[in-house]
Design a protein around this motif. Structure first.
Motif, mmCIF file in Angstrom:
data_model
loop_
_atom_site.group_PDB
_atom_site.id
_atom_site.type_symbol
_atom_site.label_atom_id
_atom_site.label_comp_id
_atom_site.label_asym_id
_atom_site.label_seq_id
_atom_site.Cartn_x
_atom_site.Cartn_y
_atom_site.Cartn_z
ATOM 1 N N THR A 30 -13.333 -11.076 -1.129
ATOM 2 C CA THR A 30 -12.499 -11.864 -0.223
ATOM 3 C C THR A 30 -13.155 -12.067 1.134
ATOM 4 O O THR A 30 -12.737 -12.933 1.896
ATOM 5 C CB THR A 30 -11.143 -11.173 0.008
ATOM 6 O OG1 THR A 30 -11.368 -9.911 0.657
ATOM 7 C CG2 THR A 30 -10.386 -10.977 -1.295
ATOM 8 N N GLY A 31 -14.159 -11.249 1.440
ATOM 9 C CA GLY A 31 -14.777 -11.304 2.762
ATOM 10 C C GLY A 31 -14.203 -10.280 3.727
ATOM 11 O O GLY A 31 -14.684 -10.153 4.854
ATOM 12 N N TYR A 32 -13.191 -9.537 3.281
ATOM 13 C CA TYR A 32 -12.501 -8.577 4.141
ATOM 14 C C TYR A 32 -12.207 -7.300 3.366
ATOM 15 O O TYR A 32 -12.001 -7.329 2.160
ATOM 16 C CB TYR A 32 -11.171 -9.159 4.653
ATOM 17 C CG TYR A 32 -11.331 -10.516 5.273
ATOM 18 C CD1 TYR A 32 -11.693 -10.658 6.605
ATOM 19 C CD2 TYR A 32 -11.160 -11.672 4.511
ATOM 20 C CE1 TYR A 32 -11.870 -11.915 7.168
ATOM 21 C CE2 TYR A 32 -11.330 -12.923 5.061
ATOM 22 C CZ TYR A 32 -11.681 -13.046 6.391
ATOM 23 O OH TYR A 32 -11.861 -14.285 6.942
ATOM 24 N N ALA A 33 -12.113 -6.181 4.074
ATOM 25 C CA ALA A 33 -11.738 -4.912 3.440
ATOM 26 C C ALA A 33 -10.257 -4.948 3.065
ATOM 27 O O ALA A 33 -9.424 -5.487 3.805
ATOM 28 C CB ALA A 33 -12.004 -3.753 4.389
ATOM 29 N N LEU A 34 -9.950 -4.365 1.919
ATOM 30 C CA LEU A 34 -8.567 -4.273 1.466
ATOM 31 C C LEU A 34 -8.036 -2.883 1.776
ATOM 32 O O LEU A 34 -8.675 -1.882 1.468
ATOM 33 C CB LEU A 34 -8.478 -4.526 -0.044
ATOM 34 C CG LEU A 34 -9.093 -5.822 -0.559
ATOM 35 C CD1 LEU A 34 -8.912 -5.926 -2.062
ATOM 36 C CD2 LEU A 34 -8.513 -7.021 0.155
ATOM 37 N N ASP A 35 -6.863 -2.841 2.377
ATOM 38 C CA ASP A 35 -6.226 -1.576 2.720
ATOM 39 C C ASP A 35 -5.248 -1.135 1.634
ATOM 40 O O ASP A 35 -5.024 0.051 1.444
ATOM 41 C CB ASP A 35 -5.498 -1.729 4.049
ATOM 42 C CG ASP A 35 -5.434 -0.441 4.829
ATOM 43 O OD1 ASP A 35 -6.244 0.474 4.565
ATOM 44 O OD2 ASP A 35 -4.573 -0.340 5.729
ATOM 45 N N GLU A 36 -4.649 -2.114 0.939
ATOM 46 C CA GLU A 36 -3.663 -1.821 -0.092
ATOM 47 C C GLU A 36 -3.825 -2.807 -1.249
ATOM 48 O O GLU A 36 -4.166 -3.969 -1.030
ATOM 49 C CB GLU A 36 -2.238 -1.938 0.458
ATOM 50 C CG GLU A 36 -1.953 -1.003 1.615
ATOM 51 C CD GLU A 36 -0.613 -1.283 2.287
ATOM 52 O OE1 GLU A 36 0.313 -1.829 1.631
ATOM 53 O OE2 GLU A 36 -0.491 -0.973 3.476
ATOM 54 N N VAL A 37 -3.556 -2.331 -2.470
ATOM 55 C CA VAL A 37 -3.550 -3.170 -3.668
ATOM 56 C C VAL A 37 -2.301 -2.840 -4.466
ATOM 57 O O VAL A 37 -2.012 -1.663 -4.713
ATOM 58 C CB VAL A 37 -4.809 -2.934 -4.547
ATOM 59 C CG1 VAL A 37 -4.681 -3.655 -5.880
ATOM 60 C CG2 VAL A 37 -6.073 -3.367 -3.824
ATOM 61 N N TYR A 38 -1.561 -3.865 -4.848
ATOM 62 C CA TYR A 38 -0.345 -3.704 -5.647
ATOM 63 C C TYR A 38 -0.479 -4.523 -6.927
ATOM 64 O O TYR A 38 -1.054 -5.615 -6.922
ATOM 65 C CB TYR A 38 0.885 -4.191 -4.880
ATOM 66 C CG TYR A 38 1.113 -3.420 -3.606
ATOM 67 C CD1 TYR A 38 1.878 -2.262 -3.605
ATOM 68 C CD2 TYR A 38 0.551 -3.841 -2.402
ATOM 69 C CE1 TYR A 38 2.087 -1.547 -2.437
ATOM 70 C CE2 TYR A 38 0.746 -3.131 -1.232
ATOM 71 C CZ TYR A 38 1.517 -1.984 -1.256
ATOM 72 O OH TYR A 38 1.709 -1.276 -0.102
ATOM 73 N N ILE A 39 0.056 -3.998 -8.012
ATOM 74 C CA ILE A 39 0.047 -4.683 -9.302
ATOM 75 C C ILE A 39 1.475 -4.646 -9.830
ATOM 76 O O ILE A 39 2.103 -3.581 -9.868
ATOM 77 C CB ILE A 39 -0.907 -3.982 -10.282
ATOM 78 C CG1 ILE A 39 -2.318 -3.928 -9.690
ATOM 79 C CG2 ILE A 39 -0.907 -4.684 -11.636
ATOM 80 C CD1 ILE A 39 -3.255 -2.995 -10.415
ATOM 81 N N SER A 40 1.986 -5.822 -10.225
ATOM 82 C CA SER A 40 3.375 -5.897 -10.679
ATOM 83 C C SER A 40 3.501 -6.924 -11.798
ATOM 84 O O SER A 40 2.830 -7.958 -11.766
ATOM 85 C CB SER A 40 4.264 -6.307 -9.504
ATOM 86 O OG SER A 40 5.595 -6.499 -9.919
ATOM 87 N N PRO A 41 4.378 -6.662 -12.776
ATOM 88 C CA PRO A 41 4.614 -7.674 -13.808
ATOM 89 C C PRO A 41 5.027 -9.002 -13.169
ATOM 90 O O PRO A 41 5.791 -9.027 -12.203
ATOM 91 C CB PRO A 41 5.767 -7.091 -14.632
ATOM 92 C CG PRO A 41 5.678 -5.624 -14.416
ATOM 93 C CD PRO A 41 5.190 -5.464 -13.001
ATOM 94 N N THR A 42 4.517 -10.083 -13.705
ATOM 95 C CA THR A 42 4.754 -11.413 -13.145
ATOM 96 C C THR A 42 6.230 -11.723 -12.953
ATOM 97 O O THR A 42 6.617 -12.307 -11.954
ATOM 98 C CB THR A 42 4.091 -12.480 -14.031
ATOM 99 O OG1 THR A 42 2.671 -12.267 -13.981
ATOM 100 C CG2 THR A 42 4.384 -13.879 -13.570
#
Length: 117
Positions: A30-42
């Protein structure tokens, strides 16, 4: 009796292998550091817990995520950027069919995209 036990063990192991097949690697481009990642059913509106925990996923880095919810293979991904706290979402990944997702993002155009393997 021994054949039945062997069959049960073989079926259990094949089921475990199938669940492991839904694990995937997320690559941050993305060009940026990620602080959080979430995964959820659509189909759900609840994101659950941050999958990165205390870590960050720097631009260019990848991380393997364990994913065992094979009843809900199609998932959305939301990230929170470390530098400004903004959030971006990607929708509709079939995690049961993918091994790798590379997230891309342009802040200038606010366009999200992803490469999948």
């Amino acid at each position: 009796m021994l054949k039945q036990i062997g069959l049960v063990v073989a079926l259990a192991l094949s089921g475990a292998a199938m669940a492991a097949d839904a694990d995937f690697t997320l690559v941050n481009r993305t060009g940026y550091a990620l602080d959080e990642v979430y995964i959820s059913p659509t189909q759900k509106d609840h994101w659950g817990k941050d999958r990165l925990g205390r870590d960050q996923l720097l631009n260019g880095q990848g991380r393997k995520f364990k994913f065992g919810d094979t009843k809900n293979c199609v998932q959305d991904i939301k990230v929170v950027f470390a530098d400004d706290g903004s959030e971006v979402e990607w929708e509709g990944f079939n995690l049961c069919e993918l091994d790798k997702i590379t997230l891309r993002y342009s802040r200038k155009t606010r366009e999200v995209s992803a490469d999948t393997e």
